[in-house]
Motif scaffolding. Structure first.
Motif, PDB file in Angstrom:
ATOM      1  N   UNK A  12       4.133  12.794  -5.309  1.00 45.24           N
ATOM      2  CA  UNK A  12       4.580  11.537  -5.666  1.00 45.24           C
ATOM      3  C   UNK A  12       3.588  10.482  -5.116  1.00 45.24           C
ATOM      4  N   UNK A  13       3.051  10.590  -3.953  1.00 44.88           N
ATOM      5  CA  UNK A  13       2.250   9.524  -3.335  1.00 44.88           C
ATOM      6  C   UNK A  13       1.023   9.581  -3.966  1.00 44.88           C
ATOM      7  N   UNK A  14       0.395  10.666  -4.326  1.00 47.04           N
ATOM      8  CA  UNK A  14      -0.724  10.808  -5.193  1.00 47.04           C
ATOM      9  C   UNK A  14      -0.729  10.077  -6.616  1.00 47.04           C
ATOM     10  N   UNK A  15       0.462  10.418  -7.009  1.00 45.95           N
ATOM     11  CA  UNK A  15       0.648   9.727  -8.393  1.00 45.95           C
ATOM     12  C   UNK A  15       0.668   8.303  -8.508  1.00 45.95           C
ATOM     13  N   UNK A  17      -6.557  16.325  -1.692  1.00 49.57           N
ATOM     14  CA  UNK A  17      -5.435  16.918  -1.959  1.00 49.57           C
ATOM     15  C   UNK A  17      -4.818  16.477  -3.456  1.00 49.57           C
ATOM     16  N   UNK A  18      -5.263  15.016  -3.811  1.00 51.66           N
ATOM     17  CA  UNK A  18      -4.989  14.459  -4.896  1.00 51.66           C
ATOM     18  C   UNK A  18      -5.882  15.002  -6.015  1.00 51.66           C
ATOM     19  N   UNK A  19      -7.166  15.160  -5.714  1.00 48.46           N
ATOM     20  CA  UNK A  19      -7.847  15.999  -6.740  1.00 48.46           C
ATOM     21  C   UNK A  19      -7.481  17.341  -6.982  1.00 48.46           C
ATOM     22  N   UNK A  42       0.754  -1.231   0.012  1.00 43.72           N
ATOM     23  CA  UNK A  42      -0.245  -0.177   0.022  1.00 43.72           C
ATOM     24  C   UNK A  42       0.705   1.286  -0.085  1.00 43.72           C
ATOM     25  N   UNK A  43       0.357   2.240  -0.546  1.00 47.76           N
ATOM     26  CA  UNK A  43       0.921   3.779  -0.443  1.00 47.76           C
ATOM     27  C   UNK A  43       0.951   4.153   0.972  1.00 47.76           C
ATOM     28  N   UNK A  44       1.950   4.534   1.582  1.00 48.37           N
ATOM     29  CA  UNK A  44       2.219   4.693   3.013  1.00 48.37           C
ATOM     30  C   UNK A  44       2.103   6.310   3.289  1.00 48.37           C
ATOM     31  N   UNK A  45       0.635   6.699   3.630  1.00 51.73           N
ATOM     32  CA  UNK A  45       0.645   8.089   3.834  1.00 51.73           C
ATOM     33  C   UNK A  45       1.113   8.651   5.200  1.00 51.73           C
ATOM     34  N   UNK A  46       1.378   7.503   6.073  1.00 51.26           N
ATOM     35  CA  UNK A  46       2.032   7.893   7.042  1.00 51.26           C
ATOM     36  C   UNK A  46       3.363   8.196   7.270  1.00 51.26           C
ATOM     37  N   UNK A  48      -5.220   0.086   6.668  1.00 52.56           N
ATOM     38  CA  UNK A  48      -5.283   0.035   5.285  1.00 52.56           C
ATOM     39  C   UNK A  48      -6.756   1.035   5.081  1.00 52.56           C
ATOM     40  N   UNK A  49      -6.725   1.521   3.889  1.00 53.35           N
ATOM     41  CA  UNK A  49      -7.669   2.435   3.444  1.00 53.35           C
ATOM     42  C   UNK A  49      -7.674   2.394   1.850  1.00 53.35           C
ATOM     43  N   UNK A  50      -9.123   2.365   1.501  1.00 55.89           N
ATOM     44  CA  UNK A  50      -9.125   3.051  -0.023  1.00 55.89           C
ATOM     45  C   UNK A  50      -9.003   4.340  -0.100  1.00 55.89           C
ATOM     46  N   UNK A  51      -8.414   4.925  -1.260  1.00 55.85           N
ATOM     47  CA  UNK A  51      -8.285   6.444  -1.264  1.00 55.85           C
ATOM     48  C   UNK A  51      -8.619   6.740  -2.758  1.00 55.85           C
ATOM     49  N   UNK A  52      -9.813   7.628  -2.591  1.00 56.75           N
ATOM     50  CA  UNK A  52     -10.254   7.981  -3.910  1.00 56.75           C
ATOM     51  C   UNK A  52      -9.590   9.548  -4.514  1.00 56.75           C
ATOM     52  N   UNK A  53      -8.866   9.257  -5.752  1.00 58.14           N
ATOM     53  CA  UNK A  53      -8.236  10.410  -6.260  1.00 58.14           C
ATOM     54  C   UNK A  53      -8.757  10.999  -7.718  1.00 58.14           C
ATOM     55  N   UNK A  54      -9.912  10.461  -8.086  1.00 54.63           N
ATOM     56  CA  UNK A  54     -10.661  10.835  -9.109  1.00 54.63           C
ATOM     57  C   UNK A  54     -12.209  11.695  -8.946  1.00 54.63           C
TER      58      UNK A  54
END
Length: 408
Positions: free
Chosen positions: A26-29, A314-316, A12-16, A47-53
């Motif tokens: 870079x993490x959002x990408x 932030x990603x949006x 997973x992409x570690x946002x922590x 863990x978490x699902x993260x919506x970027x769209x």
């Protein structure tokens, strides 16, 4: 730690991680490469699902039948000392409720905040700025995060909630620990909870002309416990993101001399800078947390219950900015910093007024603010939820608010 991913890569992409604060884009990408819904960790083993769209985010935020705001099924799977629990734990307030309970809580908050007249809120902001400029003005240098944006919000919100200025530092310190989601998060949650409990106990004993008293007397008939959790929500949601909005906007303004000169000359309104931050560097970067009521396929991802589904504002914002630059996105497209759907921010006009008045008043008192550190070299606080500067050091001509020629 690795967890099985239903949407892409195993890891997973570690946002922590510390790296997220250094380079969130870079993490959002990495999340976006997985599709509209990415797989991440908010804390080690969480863990978490993260919506970027954007389209997926709007669908999530508006679909109350498929998704819930109640975190209790997830909460039962998380260690009590998890650093993100303070920001995500269930409480009987408008953020963590659905249906009739949400409507009842939200209506009481809207009604209470509508009693605050704009001129009164403006006067409270002006007073807070005067207090802070009295401290920093004679020195000719300051940190506009630690000595302006954050204490300003503590002063303003303490005033609205009927507490003296002397309690401001305590509020600021507790919220800072809780928001960062680090080793002090549990301590910060306890400190903030104690702060709010003491406040409501005092107001239950003796009312005042303030938000907690109005909530206690609201026709919705909220119990003292329910009022406690509405105040817990509004103090936290009001203080941290608004402080970040002010400091992020100031960093953008001061980072470009031409931009700053147009603002101080009056040729360009401060609101432009505030809206720019909301579009491209939103202060609450990842939140809007939902939970699937049952297993569901959502924009290519298999969403399981009891796992958070997080909207990455932030990603949006980041990907919208890229589309503006490339010409694929209209410049006036609305941002989602206020969220959307039934849980959209109910007091955005109050927030905008506080932020714009604070910046305008500061630059009126200290018109020659000059950044000490170039904007690309500024550092950011850790934590998966916010986009928040560590400091914003500036220098300026020393000034006392009591000297002749003061702004009225």
């Amino acid at each position: 730690m690795t967890t099985t991913s239903p949407v892409g890569p195993t890891r997973p992409v570690r946002l922590w991680e510390d790296g997220f604060a250094l380079d969130p884009y870079g993490y959002y990408a990495a999340l976006r490469a997985q599709g509209p819904v990415g797989w991440a960790e908010l804390a080690p083993g969480v863990p978490a699902y993260v919506v970027t769209e954007r389209r997926a985010a709007l669908e999530l935020l508006r679909d109350t039948g498929t998704f819930s705001h109640d975190p209790r099924p997830w909460e039962s799977t998380v260690a009590e000392d998890s650093p993100v629990l303070g920001m995500m734990r269930w409480r009987p307030n408008s953020l963590f409720s659905d249906g009739a309970a949400h409507v009842r809580y939200r209506a009481s908050l809207i009604d209470a905040f509508e009693r605050i007249e704009p001129h009164d809120l403006r006067a409270r902001v002006h007073r807070a700025v005067h207090v802070l400029v009295s401290r920093i003005g004679p020195r000719g240098q300051a940190d506009l995060v630690g000595e302006f944006a954050r204490p300003l919000m503590a002063l303003v919100f303490n005033s609205l909630f009927g507490l003296p200025d002397s309690q401001s530092e305590r509020l600021d310190r507790a919220l800072g620990k809780m928001m960062e989601g680090g080793s002090q998060a549990t301590e910060g949650e306890a400190e903030f909870g104690g702060y709010v409990l003491e406040l409501i106990a005092a107001k239950a004993e003796s009312r005042g002309d303030d938000l907690p008293s109005w909530l206690l007397d609201h026709p919705a008939g909220l119990s003292p416990e329910e009022v406690t959790w509405q105040v817990f929500l509004t103090l936290g949601a009001g203080h941290e993101p608004t402080a970040n909005l002010v400091s992020n906007a100031l960093s953008r303004i001061l980072g470009t001399s031409v931009y700053y000169s147009t603002l101080t000359s009056g040729a360009r309104p401060v609101m432009d800078a505030v809206v720019e931050v909301l579009h491209h560097e939103t202060p609450l970067a990842n939140y809007g947390i939902h939970y699937a009521r049952s297993p569901v396929t959502f924009h290519g991802a298999w969403i399981r219950p009891a796992i958070p589904v997080v909207v990455s504002y932030g990603a949006l914002a980041h990907f919208a900015e890229q589309e503006v630059v490339s010409g694929r996105h209209p410049k006036d497209a609305s941002h989602l910093s206020w969220s959307a759907g039934p849980h959209a921010c109910p007091v955005k006009q109050h927030t905008l007024l506080i932020a714009t008045e604070a910046i305008e008043r500061l630059t009126l008192w200290l018109p020659d603010l000059e950044p000490v550190v170039p904007r690309p070299e500024l550092t950011w606080r850790p934590g998966p939820f916010h986009r928040s500067l560590t400091s914003l050091p500036v220098r300026f001509s020393p000034r006392s608010p009591d000297q002749p020629g003061d702004p009225s």
